[in-house]
Motif scaffolding. Structure first.
Motif, mmCIF file in Angstrom:
data_model
loop_
_atom_site.group_PDB
_atom_site.id
_atom_site.type_symbol
_atom_site.label_atom_id
_atom_site.label_comp_id
_atom_site.label_asym_id
_atom_site.label_seq_id
_atom_site.Cartn_x
_atom_site.Cartn_y
_atom_site.Cartn_z
ATOM 1 N N ARG A 3 -12.821 16.674 4.428
ATOM 2 C CA ARG A 3 -12.381 17.079 3.194
ATOM 3 C C ARG A 3 -11.189 17.799 3.328
ATOM 4 O O ARG A 3 -10.224 18.051 2.596
ATOM 5 C CB ARG A 3 -13.575 18.163 2.634
ATOM 6 N N LEU A 4 -10.980 18.677 4.565
ATOM 7 C CA LEU A 4 -9.940 19.320 4.806
ATOM 8 C C LEU A 4 -8.539 18.523 5.289
ATOM 9 O O LEU A 4 -7.662 18.865 4.836
ATOM 10 C CB LEU A 4 -10.164 20.417 5.931
ATOM 11 N N LEU A 5 -8.873 17.448 5.805
ATOM 12 C CA LEU A 5 -7.993 16.459 6.048
ATOM 13 C C LEU A 5 -7.357 15.917 4.680
ATOM 14 O O LEU A 5 -6.102 15.673 4.668
ATOM 15 C CB LEU A 5 -8.371 15.308 6.998
ATOM 16 N N ALA A 6 -8.112 15.521 3.935
ATOM 17 C CA ALA A 6 -7.647 15.027 2.351
ATOM 18 C C ALA A 6 -7.021 16.292 1.637
ATOM 19 O O ALA A 6 -5.759 15.779 1.134
ATOM 20 C CB ALA A 6 -8.899 14.740 1.742
ATOM 21 N N ALA A 7 -7.418 17.457 1.927
ATOM 22 C CA ALA A 7 -6.847 18.603 1.053
ATOM 23 C C ALA A 7 -5.319 18.807 1.677
ATOM 24 O O ALA A 7 -4.466 19.295 0.930
ATOM 25 C CB ALA A 7 -7.467 19.586 1.060
ATOM 26 N N HIS A 8 -5.258 18.892 3.196
ATOM 27 C CA HIS A 8 -3.893 19.279 3.686
ATOM 28 C C HIS A 8 -3.072 18.172 4.206
ATOM 29 O O HIS A 8 -2.098 18.571 4.404
ATOM 30 C CB HIS A 8 -4.433 20.427 4.950
ATOM 31 N N ARG A 9 -3.711 17.186 4.626
ATOM 32 C CA ARG A 9 -2.867 16.098 5.138
ATOM 33 C C ARG A 9 -1.875 16.620 6.231
ATOM 34 O O ARG A 9 -0.699 16.515 6.384
ATOM 35 C CB ARG A 9 -1.898 15.375 4.146
ATOM 36 N N PRO A 10 -2.510 17.146 7.266
ATOM 37 C CA PRO A 10 -1.714 17.601 8.557
ATOM 38 C C PRO A 10 -0.975 16.614 9.419
ATOM 39 O O PRO A 10 -1.389 15.667 9.408
ATOM 40 C CB PRO A 10 -2.806 18.510 9.496
ATOM 41 N N PRO A 11 0.293 16.933 9.518
ATOM 42 C CA PRO A 11 1.226 16.118 10.184
ATOM 43 C C PRO A 11 0.996 15.449 11.481
ATOM 44 O O PRO A 11 1.506 14.346 11.886
ATOM 45 C CB PRO A 11 2.799 16.924 10.362
ATOM 46 N N TYR A 12 0.210 16.195 12.353
ATOM 47 C CA TYR A 12 -0.212 15.950 13.634
ATOM 48 C C TYR A 12 -1.622 15.264 13.644
ATOM 49 O O TYR A 12 -2.109 14.614 14.716
ATOM 50 C CB TYR A 12 -0.220 17.127 14.650
ATOM 51 N N ASN A 13 -2.399 14.992 12.505
ATOM 52 C CA ASN A 13 -3.574 14.164 12.572
ATOM 53 C C ASN A 13 -3.331 12.618 12.334
ATOM 54 O O ASN A 13 -2.303 12.607 11.146
ATOM 55 C CB ASN A 13 -4.552 14.521 11.619
ATOM 56 N N ARG A 14 -3.820 11.749 13.001
ATOM 57 C CA ARG A 14 -3.407 10.341 12.654
ATOM 58 C C ARG A 14 -4.228 9.580 11.791
ATOM 59 O O ARG A 14 -3.955 8.429 11.443
ATOM 60 C CB ARG A 14 -3.305 9.565 14.093
ATOM 61 N N ARG A 15 -5.443 10.095 11.449
ATOM 62 C CA ARG A 15 -6.546 9.283 10.798
ATOM 63 C C ARG A 15 -7.038 10.274 9.741
ATOM 64 O O ARG A 15 -6.999 11.410 9.809
ATOM 65 C CB ARG A 15 -7.672 8.862 11.796
ATOM 66 N N SER A 16 -7.674 9.391 8.920
ATOM 67 C CA SER A 16 -8.508 10.113 7.900
ATOM 68 C C SER A 16 -8.032 11.006 6.850
ATOM 69 O O SER A 16 -8.626 12.053 6.292
ATOM 70 C CB SER A 16 -9.738 10.693 8.472
ATOM 71 N N LYS A 17 -6.710 10.724 6.659
ATOM 72 C CA LYS A 17 -6.166 11.680 5.822
ATOM 73 C C LYS A 17 -6.352 11.653 4.362
ATOM 74 O O LYS A 17 -5.978 12.385 3.719
ATOM 75 C CB LYS A 17 -4.451 11.931 6.071
ATOM 76 N N ASN A 18 -7.017 10.330 4.137
ATOM 77 C CA ASN A 18 -7.180 9.932 2.925
ATOM 78 C C ASN A 18 -8.413 9.517 2.745
ATOM 79 O O ASN A 18 -8.731 8.184 2.800
ATOM 80 C CB ASN A 18 -6.123 8.857 2.194
ATOM 81 N N PRO A 19 -9.484 10.017 2.808
ATOM 82 C CA PRO A 19 -11.126 9.505 3.085
ATOM 83 C C PRO A 19 -11.329 8.790 1.979
ATOM 84 O O PRO A 19 -12.310 8.047 1.714
ATOM 85 C CB PRO A 19 -11.869 10.704 2.986
ATOM 86 N N ASN A 20 -10.575 8.762 0.546
ATOM 87 C CA ASN A 20 -10.963 8.002 -0.591
ATOM 88 C C ASN A 20 -10.357 6.840 -0.451
ATOM 89 O O ASN A 20 -10.555 5.879 -1.548
ATOM 90 C CB ASN A 20 -10.483 8.746 -1.891
#
Length: 570
Positions: A287-304
């Motif tokens: 949920r936090l990845l979807a809300a913030h879309r952090p630049p250094y994460n490579r996966r799951s930025k849009n769980p929908n």
């Protein structure tokens, strides 16, 4: 050993690598958690100076079920470990074999974590031997130009080593070859002793040293951590069973990924979100990845994000790939390409048309396409097929989606058998892999849809110490999570969690509007051995004709594919 009066050369100060005894080992397990999963196989190879001193291998009875996905990966079945010794017998024998040698493993943190947990649970002192990780050594020695991946299979290919097979002894032997190849390379840069090798591995940046204080004050409990930048922006999000310990690792030499080192250099603060247990942490991370879309994460930025197949609403329906599902959709698929490949397979198996033109119910007078000339379409566009004649194809797809029948899968399997009979093996392999991908997708979709259909489900897992971890799921979403420690009555805790749980309103589509990744995380947690169903709004079940009936076929097909890949590498 040099003569008593001889002078040691500089490269022989310390313990020369050629005189160091290494025990290279690998474990196969029922899962990825050293706390809740168990060892199913141990394989180890003892070497010194490039010579084989001995080998150790045994299956281990995990005294619990082996998940199907692990069986597919390793080939170790419940029947194989039924008569195997338990870890109570195997562990002391392995520790005696290892002695005080340097322990080596590929991704050593995983294997040594299970080893330490096993020693702790059985009252043995944890091994104090030096531990060498060939992943860390490879990252230190090799460049991206040498190999884009430090997986064991990739390194084995690079160094022409023995092939890893996800069986413990085979993987340990492959790791021995990789170790020797890497030691040859470090020798070229002046590393000749064990002490020099240990000093050579760390490569901590000044930024990592300066910012290690950011981990102070973090709780030692499960949760989610967020690295923030100078403008309070979220740079990176992760989960941990122990927040303080995990965040501290980013400021040590064990963190070698350039991308995350760059992130650490920018970070000014670390924020922690404590969670009841690992399931809540995983869901909150999504949920936090979807809300913030952090630049250094490579996966799951849009769980929908997912793709679905739907039947169009017209006289002669066809399969259409869409992003927004409605009731009766097939999916979710992880990529648009996967959805299109599934559509092509289903069209060929059911008789659905592939063209995109709208065809009137009567009076169609179009020109047949090439598929019609190849007898792969009955050409309703040219009026050669009526709505009634076309209806069985639509019904077959509908029944597959609802799980009442699986005739398209049976048709594809029959086509596969025909290709094999005709000795068209390359085409048969392609058809097998396509059918396997379709079975996985349909089975996953039906499992997730069955879970998302439940208004409420309460489940519990043992924490291994006499307590319980609870999860309240509503329409495929985690609505509440908590724990009852040892000695605490569990049902009052369940009642309190249920009363305080998030209200979830169902949405459209097979997953009732829930994000596919979140439903998947819930499904995997619920499928772990030892999980208990406390209560449910109604029985949680899959339809009798669902793709789950094909899991045995899928396991066989996957094994055949993996075997063919190993033979191709040989």
């Amino acid at each position: 050993m040099p003569a008593r009066n001889s002078q040691l050369s500089f490269d022989e100060l310390g313990t020369p690598l050629r005189e160091t005894t290494f025990v290279v080992f690998d474990l196969e397990t029922t899962g990825g958690s050293a706390e809740s999963d168990a060892i199913t196989e141990i394989g180890a190879v003892k070497v010194r100076g490039g010579e084989l001193l001995g080998e150790f291998t045994t299956l281990v009875d995990p005294q619990r079920g082996i998940p199907p996905e692990v069986v597919r990966l390793t080939g170790i079945t419940q029947a194989m470990v039924h008569d195997a010794p338990t870890l109570d017998t195997v562990l002391p024998a392995f520790l005696e074999f290892a002695g005080d040698a340097v322990l080596v493993a590929h991704n050593a943190g995983f294997d040594t974590g299970f080893l330490r947990a096993a020693c702790q649970q059985r009252g043995y002192p944890r091994p104090r031997s030096t531990v060498l990780c060939t992943v860390r050594l490879a990252r230190r020695v090799l460049s991206k130009q040498d190999t884009p991946s430090c997986r064991l299979s990739a390194l084995a290919t690079l160094f022409n080593a023995r092939v890893p097979t996800h069986r413990a002894l085979d993987d340990a032997r492959a790791t021995v070859d990789v170790l020797h190849a890497l030691l040859e390379r470090v020798g070229a840069v002046g590393v000749h002793s064990l002490e020099e090798l240990v000093d050579y591995l760390p490569e901590r940046t000044p930024q990592q040293r300066r910012k290690r204080t950011l981990a102070k004050g973090l709780p030692e409990e499960p949760g989610v951590y967020l690295f923030r930048g100078p403008n309070n922006e979220v740079l990176y999000i992760g989960t941990a069973n122990n927040l303080r310990r995990r965040v501290r690792q980013y400021f040590t030499a064990s963190e070698t990924r350039p991308r995350l080192r760059e992130m650490v250099a920018l970070a000014t603060d670390v924020h922690a979100v404590p969670c009841a247990h690992s399931l809540e942490a995983e869901v909150r991370e999504l949920r936090l990845l979807a809300a913030h879309r952090p630049p250094y994460n490579r996966r799951s930025k849009n769980p929908n994000r997912a793709w679905w197949l739907v039947l169009t609403e017209e006289a002669f329906p066809r399969l259409s790939v869409v992003k927004v599902p409605r009731d009766g959709a097939l999916g979710p698929f992880r990529s648009q390409r996967a959805a299109h490949l599934a559509a092509e397979a289903l069209q060929g198996a059911s008789g659905l048309r592939a063209c995109t033109q709208r065809i009137p119910a009567v009076g169609a007078a179009g020109r047949p396409c090439a598929l019609a000339e190849l007898d792969r379409c009955a050409a309703p566009c040219a009026g050669r097929q009526s709505v009634a004649e076309y209806a069985p194809a639509v019904q077959a797809i509908t029944e597959l989606i609802t799980g009442t029948a699986a005739s398209p899968l049976e048709a594809l399997a029959a086509q596969l058998d025909q290709l094999s009979t005709e000795q068209r093996y390359e085409q048969a392999a392609l058809r097998r892999d396509g059918l396997a991908a379709l079975v996985r997708a349909v089975d996953r979709g039906q499992r997730l849809a069955a879970l998302a259909a439940l208004p409420e489900l309460v489940a519990a897992q043992s924490d291994g110490a006499g307590g319980w971890r609870f999860a309240i799921a509503r329409y495929g979403r985690l609505a509440s999570a908590g724990v009852a420690e040892r000695g605490v009555a569990p049902m009052p805790v369940v009642d309190a969690l249920t009363a305080a749980a998030e209200t979830v309103l169902p949405g459209p589509g097979p997953l009732r509007g829930a994000p596919p990744e979140e439903v998947g995380v819930l499904s995997r947690w619920l499928a772990k051995p030892g999980t208990r169903l406390v209560r449910s709004s109604w029985p949680w079940a899959e339809p009798a004709g669902a793709a789950g009936r094909w899991r045995g076929w899928l396991a066989t097909a996957t094994e055949a594919r993996d075997r063919a890949m190993v033979l191709a590498r040989d």
